[in-house]
Scaffold this motif. Structure first.
Motif, PDB file in Angstrom:
ATOM      1  N   THR A   1      -3.106   1.036  -1.668  1.00 49.17           N
ATOM      2  CA  THR A   1      -3.975   0.784  -2.817  1.00 49.17           C
ATOM      3  C   THR A   1      -4.838  -0.461  -2.640  1.00 49.17           C
ATOM      4  OG1 THR A   1      -2.221  -0.446  -3.967  1.00 49.17           O
ATOM      5  CG2 THR A   1      -2.361   1.935  -4.375  1.00 49.17           C
ATOM      6  N   SER A   2      -4.531  -1.295  -1.664  1.00 48.18           N
ATOM      7  CA  SER A   2      -5.387  -2.450  -1.355  1.00 48.18           C
ATOM      8  C   SER A   2      -5.119  -2.880   0.078  1.00 48.18           C
ATOM      9  CB  SER A   2      -5.149  -3.607  -2.327  1.00 48.18           C
ATOM     10  OG  SER A   2      -3.823  -4.082  -2.246  1.00 48.18           O
ATOM     11  N   SER A   3      -5.911  -3.795   0.587  1.00 44.96           N
ATOM     12  CA  SER A   3      -5.801  -4.233   1.976  1.00 44.96           C
ATOM     13  C   SER A   3      -4.614  -5.171   2.159  1.00 44.96           C
ATOM     14  CB  SER A   3      -7.093  -4.918   2.406  1.00 44.96           C
ATOM     15  OG  SER A   3      -7.331  -6.054   1.597  1.00 44.96           O
TER      16      SER A   3
ATOM     17  N   THR B   1      -7.295  -1.088   7.773  1.00 39.78           N
ATOM     18  CA  THR B   1      -7.353  -0.478   6.445  1.00 39.78           C
ATOM     19  C   THR B   1      -7.664   1.004   6.584  1.00 39.78           C
ATOM     20  OG1 THR B   1      -8.107  -2.542   5.430  1.00 39.78           O
ATOM     21  CG2 THR B   1      -8.476  -0.517   4.190  1.00 39.78           C
TER      22      THR B   1
ATOM     23  N   GLU C   1      -3.015  -9.443  -6.890  1.00 36.48           N
ATOM     24  CA  GLU C   1      -2.818  -8.146  -7.514  1.00 36.48           C
ATOM     25  C   GLU C   1      -1.690  -7.369  -6.861  1.00 36.48           C
ATOM     26  OE1 GLU C   1      -6.543  -6.197  -6.979  1.00 36.48           O
ATOM     27  OE2 GLU C   1      -6.346  -6.065  -4.806  1.00 36.48           O
TER      28      GLU C   1
ATOM     29  N   SER D   1       2.057   1.010  -1.128  1.00 31.00           N
ATOM     30  CA  SER D   1       1.800   1.752   0.106  1.00 31.00           C
ATOM     31  C   SER D   1       2.873   2.827   0.285  1.00 31.00           C
ATOM     32  CB  SER D   1       1.742   0.828   1.323  1.00 31.00           C
ATOM     33  OG  SER D   1       3.009   0.259   1.585  1.00 31.00           O
TER      34      SER D   1
ATOM     35  N   PRO E   1      -2.237 -11.624  -0.693  1.00 30.68           N
ATOM     36  CA  PRO E   1      -3.649 -11.525  -1.088  1.00 30.68           C
ATOM     37  C   PRO E   1      -4.327 -12.886  -1.047  1.00 30.68           C
ATOM     38  CG  PRO E   1      -2.194 -11.290  -2.987  1.00 30.68           C
ATOM     39  CD  PRO E   1      -1.318 -11.252  -1.783  1.00 30.68           C
TER      40      PRO E   1
ATOM     41  N   ARG F   1       0.118  -4.315  -4.982  1.00 29.71           N
ATOM     42  CA  ARG F   1      -0.238  -3.415  -3.889  1.00 29.71           C
ATOM     43  C   ARG F   1       0.862  -2.379  -3.726  1.00 29.71           C
ATOM     44  NH1 ARG F   1       0.440  -2.810   1.915  1.00 29.71           N
ATOM     45  NH2 ARG F   1      -1.538  -2.321   2.941  1.00 29.71           N
TER      46      ARG F   1
END
Length: 318
Positions: A212-214, A229, A266, A270, A261, A268
């Motif tokens: 959902t994010s890097s 990513t 935030e 996976s 981050p 995350r």
């Protein structure tokens, strides 16, 4: 057609192998093999996994991880965390005394009662609070599992081995899908702690749908950290320790991590799918990877023995 991403990790289109002509298949196989030998990582497009199913899986696990800790703990402590819930701060990277900043859920293979491996694998558990989770997760598990043979067939083709050489090692193996929740960094976190400290995967290969994010990074042969990513519709595949052992480290088990981050603190999520052999599978390097110039690097061990050894090293199996 295979392309190279801006950061240098090869990207291959699985349809080139499954539906392409001889030239497309050959290009897929070559790019796959060379990418894994150089990086231990590769990105795959058009893998056939249902994107809506991925989104539903994330949404349902988000609902689970938002539950209070006592509720989540009802589904934990199953055979060293091999199934169900593992709470925040329970896992350390090998050799790292600081726990990772994550919690996770494991789903394993479900076999028929009369299957010869059935007694070896612990039962899955399912939260009664989310009755729809079981069907969603098992469907995604089956879809990811369905990609594995195609990938391993192509890898065998690259080394000019019988096509089922690697696929037979993982047939009905103890593969695990892990849903990981990295919450916002707590204010009192150890300043040395990271979401996932530098490590290598235990298994044969890992298939990682887009997070959902890097935050994922791999360590290159030049000793530099490279961000990786997966975009929507891609899977990042990386080689683990077990594949490194059977190829006598021709394919490396590449060190990677998930960093904290840098900007927005935030959440995350996976979803890695850890592809494991069956427990009695011999991980001794295949003869074709051994020579006078490249002697065998590891002592004999089975996949089950190696898994238990590594689970003890990372603190999940006492």
């Amino acid at each position: 057609m295979a392309v190279i991403s801006p950061v240098g990790i090869p990207v291959v289109d699985m349809r080139d192998y499954t539906h392409g002509g001889a030239a497309e298949r050959a290009r897929f196989v070559q790019t796959l093999g060379e990418g894994l030998k150089e990086f231990g990582f590769i990105t795959v497009e058009n893998h056939g996994i249902d994107q809506d199913l991925i989104r539903r899986t994330y949404a349902q696990f988000e609902a689970f991880f938002k539950m209070d800790l006592e509720t989540k703990r009802q589904y934990g402590k199953i055979m060293g965390g091999q199934r169900g819930y593992t709470e925040f701060g329970s896992e350390n990277a090998k050799g790292n005394p600081i726990a990772d900043l994550k919690e996770f859920w494991h789903t394993g293979r479900e076999l028929a009662a009369d299957h010869p491996f059935r007694a070896e694998y612990p039962d899955n558990v399912w939260p009664s609070e989310l009755p729809e989770l079981k069907e969603t997760v098992l469907t995604l598990y089956r879809q990811l599992d369905g990609c594995v043979d195609t990938f391993l067939f192509a890898l065998a083709d690259y080394f000019k081995l019988p096509q089922r050489t690697f696929a037979d090692m993982v047939k009905d193996g103890n593969s695990i899908m892990r849903a990981i929740h990295y919450p916002p960094l707590p204010a009192d976190a150890d300043p040395r702690a990271v979401r996932a400290a530098a490590h290598e995967d235990i298994n044969m290969i890992t298939m990682l749908v887009e997070a959902t994010s890097s935050g994922l990074e791999l360590l290159t042969r030049q000793g530099e950290w490279m961000p990786i990513t997966a975009l929507e519709g891609q899977i990042v595949v990386d080689a683990g320790d077990m594949l490194a052992r059977v190829t006598n480290h021709v394919i490396p088990s590449t060190t990677h991590r998930v960093v904290n981050p840098a900007d927005a603190n935030e959440t995350r999520y996976s979803l890695p799918f850890f592809v494991h052999p069956y427990s009695a599978c011999d991980l001794t390097a295949l003869d074709c990877f051994v020579s006078d110039e490249r002697p065998r690097q590891d002592p004999p061990i089975t996949a089950g023995e190696y898994l238990n050894q590594r689970l003890r090293e990372i603190g999940l199996l006492k």
